[in-house]
Design a protein around this motif. Structure first.
Motif, PDB file in Angstrom:
ATOM      1  N   GLY A  47       0.783  -1.224   0.000  1.00 56.17           N
ATOM      2  CA  GLY A  47       0.000   0.000   0.000  1.00 56.17           C
ATOM      3  C   GLY A  47       0.816   1.276   0.000  1.00 56.17           C
ATOM      4  N   ASP A  48       2.142   1.171   0.111  1.00 59.04           N
ATOM      5  CA  ASP A  48       2.982   2.372   0.066  1.00 59.04           C
ATOM      6  C   ASP A  48       2.914   3.010  -1.317  1.00 59.04           C
ATOM      7  OD1 ASP A  48       3.765   1.962   2.672  1.00 59.04           O
ATOM      8  OD2 ASP A  48       5.759   1.200   2.183  1.00 59.04           O
ATOM      9  N   ASP A  49       3.362   4.269  -1.380  1.00 61.09           N
ATOM     10  CA  ASP A  49       3.378   4.984  -2.652  1.00 61.09           C
ATOM     11  C   ASP A  49       4.442   4.419  -3.586  1.00 61.09           C
ATOM     12  OD1 ASP A  49       1.379   6.720  -1.790  1.00 61.09           O
ATOM     13  OD2 ASP A  49       2.805   8.196  -1.028  1.00 61.09           O
ATOM     14  N   ILE A  50       4.178   4.515  -4.873  1.00 55.48           N
ATOM     15  CA  ILE A  50       5.129   4.109  -5.907  1.00 55.48           C
ATOM     16  C   ILE A  50       5.999   5.312  -6.251  1.00 55.48           C
ATOM     17  CG2 ILE A  50       5.312   3.540  -8.376  1.00 55.48           C
ATOM     18  CD1 ILE A  50       4.612   1.105  -6.903  1.00 55.48           C
ATOM     19  N   SER A  51       7.307   5.091  -6.314  1.00 54.66           N
ATOM     20  CA  SER A  51       8.233   6.160  -6.690  1.00 54.66           C
ATOM     21  C   SER A  51       8.729   5.920  -8.113  1.00 54.66           C
ATOM     22  CB  SER A  51       9.420   6.189  -5.733  1.00 54.66           C
ATOM     23  OG  SER A  51      10.230   5.040  -5.926  1.00 54.66           O
ATOM     24  N   ASP A  54      10.895   2.958  -8.134  1.00 62.54           N
ATOM     25  CA  ASP A  54      10.164   1.686  -8.181  1.00 62.54           C
ATOM     26  C   ASP A  54       9.825   1.310  -9.627  1.00 62.54           C
ATOM     27  OD1 ASP A  54      10.091   1.319  -5.366  1.00 62.54           O
ATOM     28  OD2 ASP A  54       8.328   2.612  -5.225  1.00 62.54           O
ATOM     29  N   CYS A  55       9.383   2.304 -10.382  1.00 61.18           N
ATOM     30  CA  CYS A  55       9.047   2.056 -11.797  1.00 61.18           C
ATOM     31  C   CYS A  55      10.287   1.621 -12.562  1.00 61.18           C
ATOM     32  CB  CYS A  55       8.437   3.306 -12.425  1.00 61.18           C
ATOM     33  SG  CYS A  55       6.832   3.756 -11.737  1.00 61.18           S
ATOM     34  N   ALA A  56      11.400   2.298 -12.303  1.00 64.33           N
ATOM     35  CA  ALA A  56      12.656   1.945 -12.959  1.00 64.33           C
ATOM     36  C   ALA A  56      13.109   0.545 -12.538  1.00 64.33           C
ATOM     37  CB  ALA A  56      13.726   2.976 -12.636  1.00 64.33           C
ATOM     38  N   LEU A  57      12.943   0.215 -11.272  1.00 64.32           N
ATOM     39  CA  LEU A  57      13.323  -1.084 -10.748  1.00 64.32           C
ATOM     40  C   LEU A  57      12.557  -2.214 -11.434  1.00 64.32           C
ATOM     41  CD1 LEU A  57      14.863  -2.694  -8.458  1.00 64.32           C
ATOM     42  CD2 LEU A  57      12.777  -2.406  -7.115  1.00 64.32           C
ATOM     43  N   SER A  82       2.763   4.523 -12.153  1.00 65.43           N
ATOM     44  CA  SER A  82       1.918   4.293 -10.981  1.00 65.43           C
ATOM     45  C   SER A  82       0.480   4.648 -11.320  1.00 65.43           C
ATOM     46  CB  SER A  82       2.400   5.150  -9.811  1.00 65.43           C
ATOM     47  OG  SER A  82       2.100   6.501 -10.059  1.00 65.43           O
ATOM     48  N   GLN A  83      -0.417   4.352 -10.396  1.00 72.91           N
ATOM     49  CA  GLN A  83      -1.832   4.672 -10.577  1.00 72.91           C
ATOM     50  C   GLN A  83      -2.073   6.165 -10.559  1.00 72.91           C
ATOM     51  OE1 GLN A  83      -3.072   2.167  -7.163  1.00 72.91           O
ATOM     52  NE2 GLN A  83      -4.715   1.588  -8.525  1.00 72.91           N
TER      53      GLN A  83
END
Length: 155
Positions: A47-51, A54-57, A82-83
């Motif tokens: 439920g944490d925010d996407i950074s 994270d997208c790059a990962l 992200s959403q």
């Protein structure tokens, strides 16, 4: 791309996302663009925010899974995102963050049509939602609440 191949690809990507503690919210393949665009929207399972990191990962494992699947035989661009921000309040964090903000509450009361209430978010408990409507606090049992969204104040 055939519908069955898209389903297979989505299933494979969901497994990879799970390994990285992500969840795939949507997979869209835009075949009307040249090259095709594969758009994957992810969120964290906790439920944490996407950074952006994270997208790059997730980009590399998603790319490798797509390539190894042999389900695509065309060039494509891979987009991981992200959403974004939703105006619907769902988590405890949302209710704390937006206390005092204007909200629309969609109701489904027994024996009547769906109704809407507008006011300022006042309080959320496990049993009810309280909103301030022109200075008066209205407590609404959660059994009657369908949806709570941020809004703009209306006179």
């Amino acid at each position: 791309m055939k519908k069955e191949n898209k389903s297979k690809l989505e299933s494979l990507l969901k497994k990879v996302a799970n390994i990285w503690n992500f969840e795939i919210c949507s997979l869209d393949i835009k075949t009307n663009q040249n090259p095709n665009v594969i758009e994957i929207i992810i969120k964290k399972t906790n439920g944490d925010d996407i950074s952006l990191d994270d997208c790059a990962l997730f980009n590399t494992p998603a790319f490798e899974e797509i390539e190894n699947s042999n389900l695509l035989n065309c060039s494509y661009v891979l987009e991981i995102s992200s959403q974004g921000v939703s105006n619907e309040l769902t988590s405890e964090r949302d209710f704390k963050t937006f206390k005092g903000f204007p909200v629309n509450v969609e109701l489904n009361q027994k024996n009547s049509k769906t109704k809407f209430l507008n006011g300022l978010l006042y309080e959320k408990s496990k049993d009810y939602l309280a909103i301030n409507i022109k200075g008066k606090i209205k407590k609404i049992p959660f059994a009657e609440v369908l949806k709570i969204s941020l809004s703009t104040l209306k006179d």
